[in-house]
Structures are given as C-alpha cells and as structure tokens.
Design a protein around this motif. Structure first.
Motif, PDB file in Angstrom:
ATOM      1  N   ALA A 142      36.917  41.577  84.588  1.00  0.00           N
ATOM      2  CA  ALA A 142      37.901  40.839  83.796  1.00  0.00           C
ATOM      3  C   ALA A 142      39.150  41.684  83.587  1.00  0.00           C
ATOM      4  N   TYR A 143      38.935  42.928  83.238  1.00  0.00           N
ATOM      5  CA  TYR A 143      40.058  43.825  82.997  1.00  0.00           C
ATOM      6  C   TYR A 143      40.945  43.930  84.237  1.00  0.00           C
ATOM      7  N   CYS A 144      40.320  44.163  85.360  1.00  0.00           N
ATOM      8  CA  CYS A 144      41.090  44.359  86.583  1.00  0.00           C
ATOM      9  C   CYS A 144      41.831  43.098  87.002  1.00  0.00           C
ATOM     10  N   SER A 145      41.235  41.955  86.734  1.00  0.00           N
ATOM     11  CA  SER A 145      41.907  40.718  87.137  1.00  0.00           C
ATOM     12  C   SER A 145      43.250  40.591  86.417  1.00  0.00           C
ATOM     13  N   ILE A 146      43.262  40.955  85.154  1.00  0.00           N
ATOM     14  CA  ILE A 146      44.518  40.872  84.404  1.00  0.00           C
ATOM     15  C   ILE A 146      45.461  42.005  84.767  1.00  0.00           C
ATOM     16  N   ARG A 147      44.890  43.179  84.902  1.00  0.00           N
ATOM     17  CA  ARG A 147      45.714  44.321  85.278  1.00  0.00           C
ATOM     18  C   ARG A 147      46.430  44.054  86.610  1.00  0.00           C
ATOM     19  N   ASP A 148      45.667  43.609  87.597  1.00  0.00           N
ATOM     20  CA  ASP A 148      46.264  43.397  88.908  1.00  0.00           C
ATOM     21  C   ASP A 148      47.268  42.253  88.901  1.00  0.00           C
ATOM     22  N   MET A 149      46.970  41.222  88.142  1.00  0.00           N
ATOM     23  CA  MET A 149      47.930  40.112  88.062  1.00  0.00           C
ATOM     24  C   MET A 149      49.241  40.620  87.447  1.00  0.00           C
ATOM     25  N   SER A 150      49.138  41.485  86.479  1.00  0.00           N
ATOM     26  CA  SER A 150      50.340  42.075  85.885  1.00  0.00           C
ATOM     27  C   SER A 150      51.088  42.913  86.921  1.00  0.00           C
ATOM     28  N   TYR A 151      50.346  43.758  87.596  1.00  0.00           N
ATOM     29  CA  TYR A 151      50.965  44.574  88.639  1.00  0.00           C
ATOM     30  C   TYR A 151      51.683  43.682  89.647  1.00  0.00           C
ATOM     31  N   HIS A 152      51.017  42.620  90.005  1.00  0.00           N
ATOM     32  CA  HIS A 152      51.552  41.717  91.017  1.00  0.00           C
ATOM     33  C   HIS A 152      52.840  41.044  90.531  1.00  0.00           C
ATOM     34  N   LEU A 153      52.794  40.488  89.341  1.00  0.00           N
ATOM     35  CA  LEU A 153      53.939  39.714  88.851  1.00  0.00           C
ATOM     36  C   LEU A 153      55.054  40.604  88.314  1.00  0.00           C
ATOM     37  N   ILE A 154      54.692  41.617  87.571  1.00  0.00           N
ATOM     38  CA  ILE A 154      55.709  42.408  86.893  1.00  0.00           C
ATOM     39  C   ILE A 154      56.262  43.514  87.779  1.00  0.00           C
ATOM     40  N   PHE A 155      55.355  44.238  88.436  1.00  0.00           N
ATOM     41  CA  PHE A 155      55.809  45.414  89.173  1.00  0.00           C
ATOM     42  C   PHE A 155      55.855  45.186  90.677  1.00  0.00           C
ATOM     43  N   ASN A 156      55.440  43.961  91.066  1.00  0.00           N
ATOM     44  CA  ASN A 156      55.547  43.613  92.477  1.00  0.00           C
ATOM     45  C   ASN A 156      54.723  44.531  93.382  1.00  0.00           C
ATOM     46  N   ARG A 157      53.614  45.004  92.842  1.00  0.00           N
ATOM     47  CA  ARG A 157      52.775  45.906  93.618  1.00  0.00           C
ATOM     48  C   ARG A 157      51.826  45.132  94.510  1.00  0.00           C
ATOM     49  N   LYS A 158      51.474  45.733  95.604  1.00  0.00           N
ATOM     50  CA  LYS A 158      50.441  45.166  96.463  1.00  0.00           C
ATOM     51  C   LYS A 158      49.077  45.334  95.794  1.00  0.00           C
ATOM     52  N   ILE A 159      48.282  44.281  95.800  1.00  0.00           N
ATOM     53  CA  ILE A 159      46.931  44.411  95.245  1.00  0.00           C
ATOM     54  C   ILE A 159      45.905  43.883  96.234  1.00  0.00           C
ATOM     55  N   ASN A 160      44.675  44.317  96.091  1.00  0.00           N
ATOM     56  CA  ASN A 160      43.597  43.858  96.953  1.00  0.00           C
ATOM     57  C   ASN A 160      43.240  42.407  96.657  1.00  0.00           C
ATOM     58  N   ARG A 161      42.908  41.681  97.702  1.00  0.00           N
ATOM     59  CA  ARG A 161      42.568  40.277  97.480  1.00  0.00           C
ATOM     60  C   ARG A 161      41.087  40.121  97.120  1.00  0.00           C
ATOM     61  N   ILE A 162      40.235  40.676  97.932  1.00  0.00           N
ATOM     62  CA  ILE A 162      38.797  40.558  97.659  1.00  0.00           C
ATOM     63  C   ILE A 162      38.291  41.853  97.036  1.00  0.00           C
ATOM     64  N   ASN A 163      37.804  41.765  95.840  1.00  0.00           N
ATOM     65  CA  ASN A 163      37.347  42.962  95.150  1.00  0.00           C
ATOM     66  C   ASN A 163      35.881  42.823  94.760  1.00  0.00           C
ATOM     67  N   TYR A 164      35.026  43.349  95.609  1.00  0.00           N
ATOM     68  CA  TYR A 164      33.607  43.347  95.280  1.00  0.00           C
ATOM     69  C   TYR A 164      33.321  44.527  94.360  1.00  0.00           C
ATOM     70  N   VAL A 165      32.721  44.208  93.259  1.00  0.00           N
ATOM     71  CA  VAL A 165      32.378  45.217  92.260  1.00  0.00           C
ATOM     72  C   VAL A 165      31.182  46.023  92.758  1.00  0.00           C
ATOM     73  N   PRO A 166      31.065  47.263  92.317  1.00  0.00           N
ATOM     74  CA  PRO A 166      29.865  48.024  92.675  1.00  0.00           C
ATOM     75  C   PRO A 166      28.606  47.320  92.184  1.00  0.00           C
ATOM     76  N   ILE A 167      27.552  47.478  92.936  1.00  0.00           N
ATOM     77  CA  ILE A 167      26.250  46.943  92.539  1.00  0.00           C
ATOM     78  C   ILE A 167      25.472  48.099  91.932  1.00  0.00           C
ATOM     79  N   ASP A 168      25.423  48.129  90.627  1.00  0.00           N
ATOM     80  CA  ASP A 168      24.833  49.289  89.954  1.00  0.00           C
ATOM     81  C   ASP A 168      23.339  49.124  89.771  1.00  0.00           C
ATOM     82  N   ILE A 169      22.633  50.178  90.056  1.00  0.00           N
ATOM     83  CA  ILE A 169      21.179  50.179  89.902  1.00  0.00           C
ATOM     84  C   ILE A 169      20.834  50.925  88.621  1.00  0.00           C
ATOM     85  N   LEU A 170      20.263  50.204  87.676  1.00  0.00           N
ATOM     86  CA  LEU A 170      20.004  50.818  86.381  1.00  0.00           C
ATOM     87  C   LEU A 170      18.518  50.914  86.089  1.00  0.00           C
TER      88      LEU A 170
END
Lengths: 358, 358
Positions: free
Chosen positions: B317-345
């Motif tokens: 969730a955090y990254c989705s907003i962060r990247d959207m901000s980067y994209h709209l405000i700072f015009n940065r390139k962002i990754n399209r498909i972001n698979y999260v790590p699969i954590d083994i706990l």
DNA sequence: TGTTATTTTGTGTACGTGCACAAAATAAAT
DNA sequence: ATTTATTTTGTGCACGTACACAAAATAACA
C-alpha cells in the motif's frame, strides 16, 4: 471521512494567539525570551490545533547542515559490505536536500591499527554524526569515548558494543539467526546424521563476532532438541585463498567419512563450499549459508545451496542514516535497538526478494 | 572521495547560459516558447552540470495539489485489509507536505453492486489518481475505462487485471506463493501422506482470485514432484461463521481418516483451523497458512501453525502511493509490475519481522 | 518625570522553485 | 518609418519556515 488536517501555519497561530510569528517561533523552538503571557497564549493555540510543521519548508529555510560519516570495512566486489554501502548511498541521495552530507571512510577489518587511523581521519572531518561497524571492541570503545566527549552522536551497524552510548543499532540477532540455521538444517534430516561445520581461516582475523554468535545459536538449537548425541559434527577449517588445498581437504574428509548429510557455514562465503561440493560431485549434501551475495544466489538457484538466511544490509544502512536524520533534524523519537528481520530464502522466493529492495 | 554534487541552482544555470531564470524554467518544464538559441544554450549547461532539482523547494512552490483515492474492501479488525489501510495512512502522512491528499473508500467484497456504488462516489471526488483492489473483474474493468477516459491514472494492489491500462501493480505472485506452500508442506513429510486442504465457504463470495491461484501453484508443485500418486488430498469446506459445525465436520473427518499429516489453507484464515486443531487435540498436524494476522501469529508462536507465508501488505500500500506520487509529481520512472517478496515465517523469525516494518 | 538598561516583540529577508505578468525584442503590416 | 502583432525574455512574488535585527514595551534608577 478523513480528519481535516490543519493547513494552519505559523502565521495563523500568531494571529490566533494575538502575537507575532517571531514569538510563535520562539515558543516552538524554545529559543530567545518570551513572556509568560505570550507563551501561554501560544501554547494554548498549539494544543488546540495540533500543529505539525512543514518539514520541507523547515529544511529549506534552515541554515544548518549535517555531515555524517560512515565507517566500515573496505571490501571487494560482491562482498557483504557492498550492500551496506549501497544502502548508505541511497540514503545519502534521499537526504541530500535536507542538507545531509554523507561521507564514507573505510578501514581494514583485519588490522586494528587501520581502524585507529581511520577514526582519526573521521575526527578531522568534524562530523555531526557517525555510523560505524564496531569490528575491534577496544579500539572502537576508545573512539566512541572521543565522540561522546565532543557530543557527536553515533550509531552502530551490523554489530554493537552494548556499553557504548550509541544512539541506535541496526543488525541481525546473530545468535537467533544461527538457531534458525539449525532448525532449517535438521528438519527433513534423518536421525544420526553427520554434519559438516565450516569455518574460514583468515590470517589476522579476530573471528567476527557475528559468526561466532551464529554458531552459538546453532549449538543451542542442537542442545534444546537433544541432537548432540545422535549427531556427529565435523568441524573443518577452510582457507581464504587456496581452492586447491581446500578441495583436497574436503576430498579427504569425504573419503574418510561416509554419509555426510548436510553442511553449514556461518559467514557469508557459502558460495565457496557450493563450488567445492559441485566439483566433488556431492550435490546431495544439504547446504545452508548466510547473506545474499550474487554468488550465493547463483548456487541457491542451482539447488546446491538449500537455504540462505539473509538480513537486509541495505536496509540497515539506509535506516541508520534515516533515523539519525530524524533524530538530529526533526527531533523525532527513534528506536535504539533495531533487529532486522531474519529472512529465509529458497530457490523459489529469491527473485522477488531482490526486486523489492526499493 | 565523494563526487562533488552540484549546489548549482536554477539561477546559476541562467547565469551560465546567459539567459534569465524564467527561460531556464521554461526549458526544464517544456512550457512556454523558447528560441532555439536559448534552448540550446540552456541544454548545453544542463548536460554539463547534471542538475538535480531541489524537490523540497519544488513542492513548496508548486501550486498543484493531488487527491488520491484508495478503493478496497471494508474489513473487520484483525483482517488482512487492516494492514493495507495502515500502509496507505503511513504514506498519506509522509506525502502530506507534498500536497498529496489521500482519501479512503470502502466497498463490500461480497457484493459487486457495492463496488459500483463506491466507484461512482470516487468519480465525484474528481481524484488525480486511484489505487484499487480489483475484486470484481467486470465491474472493475468498466470503472477503469471511465478513469482512462478522464485521464485519471490508477494502480492495482493485491491483484491485477492484466488488460487494464494501469500505472503499476503491487502484490504477491500468488501462484508462486502456493508453490512455496507446497514445498514447505511436503518437506519432512513421509511419502504416502494424507493432507487436508481447507476452503472457506462464504455466501456471495466470488472465490478470491489470489486464493485460487495459490491452490493452482500448490498443485503444480505436487505435479512437478510426482506427488499425486503417493498423496491423498482431502478437500474440506469450512463455513465462515459456524465454529460448532466446523468442529463437528473435522471431528468426523479425523474419525474416518487416520493419519492425516498436514493441512493447508490458501486464504488468511489459518488461525481458525489452528483453533479447531487445538480443540480437537491434533497439534501434531503440520499446518501452513498465509498472511501475518495477529491471530495467526499467536498460533505460529504456539507451534500449532508451522509456517506462515507473508506478503508485506503495508509495504504494498505504501509503495503504491509513493510511486504514484513519484510518477505524478516528480515525473520519475517507476516499475509497472511489482511482485512483493514471499516471506517465509516461522516461530523464530516472526518477532523481528514485525518490528522492522518501519 | 526623564533617562537608560533590560526584556520582550515584530519585521524583513532568505532558502530554491513555480508561475503570472510585465517588458523587451523581433516580425509583420501599413 | 511608424504602428501593430507576435514572439521571446526577464522580473517579482509566493510557498512555510528560520533567523537576524530593529522596534517597542517594560523595568530600573535617578
């Protein structure tokens, strides 16, 4: 739906309290002299409106700047410390606009006098904060005393010296990570197994604390699960730069002891063992190691290494700088002891693990 | 030691190029009209000095503001979506100073008409971007078409619809996470095992895509490792809100089938099974589930659940907003498909995993 | 009461950038 | 050559805060 967060700025507060912006500023930062009357008026407004400063504007206007020095071992490409440096540089970039300058200083991790030298250099830079990896206990303690005298805050990374007056520490709970190594190794292993434990011999090495603690944790696992009697541990010393000799050594062991089921090493050099096992045609031996180095990944994907136990070094480094900035610039409360997650990596989950290190 | 990053600001560039700050601004942002001569002069300087703007000052001065809307299922305390919302709120706080306003809109994940309603509401807000979880394929597609028409960018979280024109996606590779579930389950399991696979029945539920994919991955693991013939799979349907009935059902199964070795569920409700197994005194059954919910953690620590497979929802969730901000405000390139790590706990590494979610 | 010392408060400028608008330079038209 | 239209450029203010310095209010003293 959302609480209407205040767009209330300093001058609004000033107006509401019937004073000037300068007075509000003095109350906020406890600088200069303010009459009891004004202070109360301002504080009253502050409590009412839940003011949160605009950190962007604050940094922009501030005349202060900060010099952080990161002090850690010099390394070769592909080593653990490369990731640490990467994290530092990432943080440096992000906090550049907040007037944080990040300098890096290396020392030779096998030579304590090199550390002492580096520490001297650091002092000459007159830093506002220091982040360091305490390889040499005594020498580091002396250095931290100097820093404390000059009121220079410092944090530890990778490992810590408990009695030093550090701001924060970031690293793995190494004994626990060894314990987990034990759990992963012994699961799906038949009783009465022979297990290789490999150390790396390095001239001048003080025996890294991390590595030692991991081994302790591993042994604790065995003890708690009463594996001592049914398991045969074979301790082997590998040499840093002599592949031929190491291979011969292992060959000899394989000849003498049949049925070795698994092997573990507590430093980050499991790739070397993987290479030997591959050459000696023993891919059936379950192999476990630590840290996400490129070479380790290769063997994990080839299924020669079964597990890597990882600790997000970039994140450690990044957070150490981030938190120090928060501490010094924004006066935020930060955690003192920060144990990093102990990540369990297998062939199948390594890829997305790497992708998402932002 | 460090490359001397430029303290070069716009007005320096202007001076160096022999033009005014306004012209440099026009070149930088491609707005207004600039003569060929001036453009070249400015670009030349820009190439030479590697200018990087002060993002703080930029945001401070900018008159633009942004409204992001997050659209995802309403939830009860302790559910998966709670973590998602937490991540959104954290990002909201961090980007508030960049004039990003984050609003949250819920819908009922078991009722598609509720989604359609919510989508209408979202449009009324006239958002600058939307982050959403696409539970209902068809309805979501229609909504994204509306957004695209109005040039409103959007990202997916949790799962995605491939043919929509989204900016980015953040989520787990669910089939792989099911595959890993298989690997963890079958390791240290004797051949010829009986295994329980549990589904949760929920009236009106469309059968979450994630859950289905995980199961597919699990079955793929079995196939690849030729476990189909030697393993007996028992599929059981659990009911959402009827503990008594579920316990009876399980008791019956245990009576009829001896020697059940392990059980897995592909949604986040493994804590319910753990409870049943505890009540029915079957703690020896190896239990695997998904997602770090408080209740799941409890049973993991009690050793009733052996593994949790996790996916860092806050981070998504955090990254989705962060990247959207980067994209709209700072015009940065962002990754399209972001698979999260699969954590083994496991029991041993869950604690520090939680601590370090910043 | 006036004068000076001391405390308290208010004002102005700067940070680096965006953006509106005025000014200047050039081209077009008479 | 003069006016007018058009293109191009430069200037000034705003954002929210920090901080230096001037101004005002009050206290101290004669």
């Amino acid at each position: 739906m959302e609480k209407a967060k205040g767009k209330i700025r300093i001058k609004d507060i000033a107006r509401m309290a019937g004073v000037s912006a300068g007075t509000v500023d003095r109350v906020l930062h406890q600088r200069g002299i303010v009459s009891e009357k004004s202070r109360k008026a301002v504080n009253k407004v502050l409590e009412e409106i839940n003011y949160s400063p605009n950190l962007l504007a604050r940094s922009l206007a501030s005349k202060k700047s900060y010099r952080f020095i990161c002090l850690f071992p010099a390394y070769q490409k592909g080593e653990y410390w490369e990731s640490i440096e990467k994290g530092f540089r990432q943080a440096a970039e992000e906090f550049e606009n907040y007037k944080v300058e990040v300098l890096i200083e290396y020392f030779n991790q096998f030579d304590s006098s090199s550390f002492v030298e580096a520490a001297k250099t650091v002092m000459k830079y007159e830093p506002n904060a220091v982040i360091m990896s305490p390889v040499f206990r005594q020498e580091t303690l002396e250095f931290t005393h100097q820093l404390s005298e000059k009121n220079i805050p410092f944090s530890f990374i990778d490992s810590m010296i408990e009695d030093a007056d550090f701001i924060a520490y970031y690293g793995q709970h190494s004994s626990l990570s060894g314990y987990i190594g034990g759990k992963l190794l012994f699961q799906s292993l038949p009783p009465n197994s022979r297990i290789l434990i490999l150390h790396t011999f390095r001239k001048g090495s003080s025996g890294a604390i991390q590595t030692e603690n991991r081994k302790k944790g591993f042994l604790r696992y065995m003890e708690e699960n009463r594996l001592n009697d049914t398991t045969e541990l074979l301790s082997v010393e590998i040499f840093e730069d002599d592949d031929e000799r190491n291979i011969k050594l292992l060959q000899k062991i394989f000849d003498e002891c049949q049925g070795i089921q698994a092997a573990i090493t507590f430093n980050s050099k499991v790739h070397r063992l993987a290479k030997y096992f591959k050459i000696l045609s023993h891919p059936e031996i379950k192999l476990i190691g630590y840290d996400v180095l490129e070479e380790n990944i290769t063997y994990l994907k080839e299924d020669i290494v079964s597990y890597l136990i990882a600790q997000r070094p970039e994140k450690q480094a990044y957070c150490s700088i981030r938190d120090m900035s928060y501490h010094l610039i924004f006066n935020r409360k930060i955690n003192r002891i920060n144990y990093v997650p102990i990540d369990i990596l297998i062939k199948e989950n390594i890829d997305y693990y790497l992708n998402f290190n932002e």
